[in-house]
Design a protein around this motif. Sequence first.
Motif, PDB file in Angstrom:
ATOM      1  N   THR A  70      -2.921  -1.553  -8.173  1.00  0.00           N
ATOM      2  CA  THR A  70      -2.326  -2.144  -6.982  1.00  0.00           C
ATOM      3  C   THR A  70      -1.083  -2.926  -7.402  1.00  0.00           C
ATOM      4  O   THR A  70      -0.956  -3.342  -8.543  1.00  0.00           O
ATOM      5  CB  THR A  70      -3.297  -3.119  -6.303  1.00  0.00           C
ATOM      6  N   PRO A 163       5.117   4.035   3.197  1.00  0.00           N
ATOM      7  CA  PRO A 163       3.691   3.893   3.483  1.00  0.00           C
ATOM      8  C   PRO A 163       3.166   4.663   4.706  1.00  0.00           C
ATOM      9  O   PRO A 163       1.984   4.931   4.796  1.00  0.00           O
ATOM     10  CB  PRO A 163       3.528   2.384   3.695  1.00  0.00           C
ATOM     11  N   HIS A 186       1.066   2.701  -0.923  1.00  0.00           N
ATOM     12  CA  HIS A 186       0.496   1.350  -0.819  1.00  0.00           C
ATOM     13  C   HIS A 186       1.499   0.267  -1.230  1.00  0.00           C
ATOM     14  O   HIS A 186       1.097  -0.847  -1.558  1.00  0.00           O
ATOM     15  CB  HIS A 186      -0.768   1.248  -1.674  1.00  0.00           C
ATOM     16  N   ASP A 189       1.188  -3.377   0.081  1.00  0.00           N
ATOM     17  CA  ASP A 189      -0.196  -3.847   0.083  1.00  0.00           C
ATOM     18  C   ASP A 189      -0.341  -5.299   0.489  1.00  0.00           C
ATOM     19  O   ASP A 189      -1.341  -5.688   1.086  1.00  0.00           O
ATOM     20  CB  ASP A 189      -0.835  -3.636  -1.287  1.00  0.00           C
ATOM     21  N   SER A 221      -7.631   3.918  -2.817  1.00  0.00           N
ATOM     22  CA  SER A 221      -6.909   4.139  -1.569  1.00  0.00           C
ATOM     23  C   SER A 221      -7.783   4.797  -0.518  1.00  0.00           C
ATOM     24  O   SER A 221      -8.291   5.905  -0.737  1.00  0.00           O
ATOM     25  CB  SER A 221      -5.692   5.035  -1.831  1.00  0.00           C
TER      26      SER A 221
END
Length: 755
Positions: A70, A163, A186, A189, A221
Amino acid sequence: MGRKSFRGRKGKSKGSDPRSNGKGYPETVKDNATFKAYYKNQNILPDEEFDEFYSTLQTTLPTTFRITGTRSNAIQLREVIQNVLVPSMQSIEVDGQTYQPPMSIPWYPDNLGWQVNAPRTVLRRSQEFSKFQKFIVSETEAGNISRQEAVSMVPPLLMDIKPHMWVLDMCAAPGSKTAQIIEAVHANDLLNEIPTGLVVANDADYKRSHMLVHQSKRLQSPCFMATNHFGQQIPTMHVRDENGKTVAWQFDRVLCDVPCSGDGTLRKNEMIWNDWTQGQALGLHRTQVQIFLRGAQLTKVGGRIVYSTCSFNPIENEAVVAEVLRLTNGALELKDVSHELPELKRKPGLTTWKVMNKDGEYLTSFDDIKEKRQRFRFPASAFPPENAESMHLERCLRIYPHQQNTGGFFVAVFDKVKPLTAADRVHEGNQIDAHEIQQSETKEEELVEAVGGGDDEEVTTPQAEEQTTTSLPATTITAAEETAETKMDETPGSKRPAEESNNQAKKKQKQDVPKIQEAPFQLMAPDNPDVQKLTDYFGIDPKFPRDQYILRCEESAKNRTIYYCSKSVKAVLESKDLERLHIVNTGVRLFVRQGSLEDSNEIAPFRLTADGLPLLERVLVDDRRKIAISDEEDLKTLLMKVMPIIDTFSKETQEKLKNLDVGSCIFEFDVAKAFNKPLNKSLSLSLPIWKGRSSVNVLINKHDKRSLCQRIFGVTGSDNDNTNNTKVNTNNDVDDQSKPQDQQTSASKETTTAE
Ligand SMILES: C[S@@+](CC[C@H](N)C(=O)[O-])C[C@H]1O[C@@H](n2cnc3c(N)ncnc32)[C@H](O)[C@@H]1O
């Protein structure tokens, strides 16, 4: 064309070859006269540059890696590398030679791509490099770092993924580029919302398609789906769009990183020096065209498609591009990306090339082939097109090893500018009746099958361009298995004379890969009592959509694991064509049921998983299942002791624990506040915990534990044992650990999932 397989190469290792390296196999001679002559003849580079290119190929490739995971996790890790490790590695001297520290790859965004120039022997012999090496190994094991060839990182960077986009990766395994795609989807995020995008990662090889699951696991995800089809056979799925209208699925971005001969990976895959033949490229050409053409059909008008190989061969590169531009008849435009990634050195695509026949003669046109059998053997589209100039083949990117000490790669980026399929026409608002749509879709599929020419012999491809944590055997791909019934004379604009095809033996209609029966993914009803129970138990925001929970229905594990998926995945799972799609995996594993299914009166029927924590944490409305800890010793106890008893924690933490019922909870820890090092950004760490009656257990695997210990306490796994006199439990993977101490029942049963 030879029927060599890389697997057979081992046989060469026997005997007392004078060049043997003492390990039982001969040293590879990094020279191949045919290869050299072939590429010299192709004029891939000016003469004066060719020698540098060739001698670079004979040297070892530097190690490169990408920080993955992430966004926030990746940034934390980058800071450890940049601010803690690299400063301690300045001008290291080994045997009188000075080595520079690892450097970030200049063209890779946000300093998340890295290159280590020092050879392995040096890494072992310098204390500083060796510490760095250990760090990389443990972060790789934990999935936070992905070893990947630098040039292999290029295609996803040129896809410009946002995204909200639906992205298809047609030949995705082992998944290095898929991971980059997921990260891009992502990218926001921190906004705390599930992206509306979708990532479908497909591979024709069933086993390899499972590697996609492993590779993407760290990214957790809910928008991800792994499938198993021949790329050229990816089915048309009808899904509901945001207006509730049923349309054929189309993608904003498509990546065709096709199977190829792989000579761009020579620096890493030394066996190619022995095995290289031009025939491999010829044998793959047709499959490459088919995959790319199907990709073009599945791209939205206004979308982008990227074609790439790790080969230098124009037959796999510009020839494929030219053929697909011809077949798509103006729907695709080769894009000028010279201004993108400005620090990446590259050369323009070739506008002309030659094809070598079996006698080693170089032919420039299909008409040069006189012998009938030979004419049949060569795909007409392997030759350069007459209108190369108008196609702008120079806009393709060729990346050569000597330009920036990398492997070799080929990339071409296209915009889809005009409709090509029924789906495109529907998308543009045309009224087409269902029958006509179906007919058009069938024709589109037939067009892919009819892509013609080429050899049907077995072709071996070194699929080794990707260095991931998992080492792979080379994959043998049989072009014959993948090729369609050859209908050359029916291919629109086919360059192959019809008389040739008339003589052609009819081959079997191409089939997709056989469907392997996976446990099906099934959406849970929003009013399912388990969903309600979980919402109440963890304090999940009532606004968090309840219609995106999934069960994987396998008799033995029925209703045992609960997954969560994005809206986009849900749309696919609701498709009436779902049966046609071979889904290998999708959704994020959120909860696993404790105890038996009948035991519905349990206070804490579900255990939270480490996979699901990042998603769940964002949607909890209160702290009913959270404990904030601020004592460094508490964290050490938790990470370094096996199921520590509650009394070993600080008084404050004991108090909090005693106020909490038995069951899953989350420990939150502000690392930076507690240590004020080694990170200069606040690091808030959340850990999934099982709180038993008298002990607690952290539900993460040994690699994650080790990586955390290293980052937070600055010790490696082995150091832990020495310095703390406590043993990091090396046997307890997630599944073992997730067994609550106070409720231990039959071990493996309890953690059975359908994965
Ligand atoms: C060059 S590798 C892909 C590397 C991958 N994109 C990555 O970055 O990790 C090519 C992949 O294509 C797969 N493959 C071979 N033939 C295929 C086909 N007809 N359709 C889809 N995938 C195919 C192979 O199994 C292999 O995993």
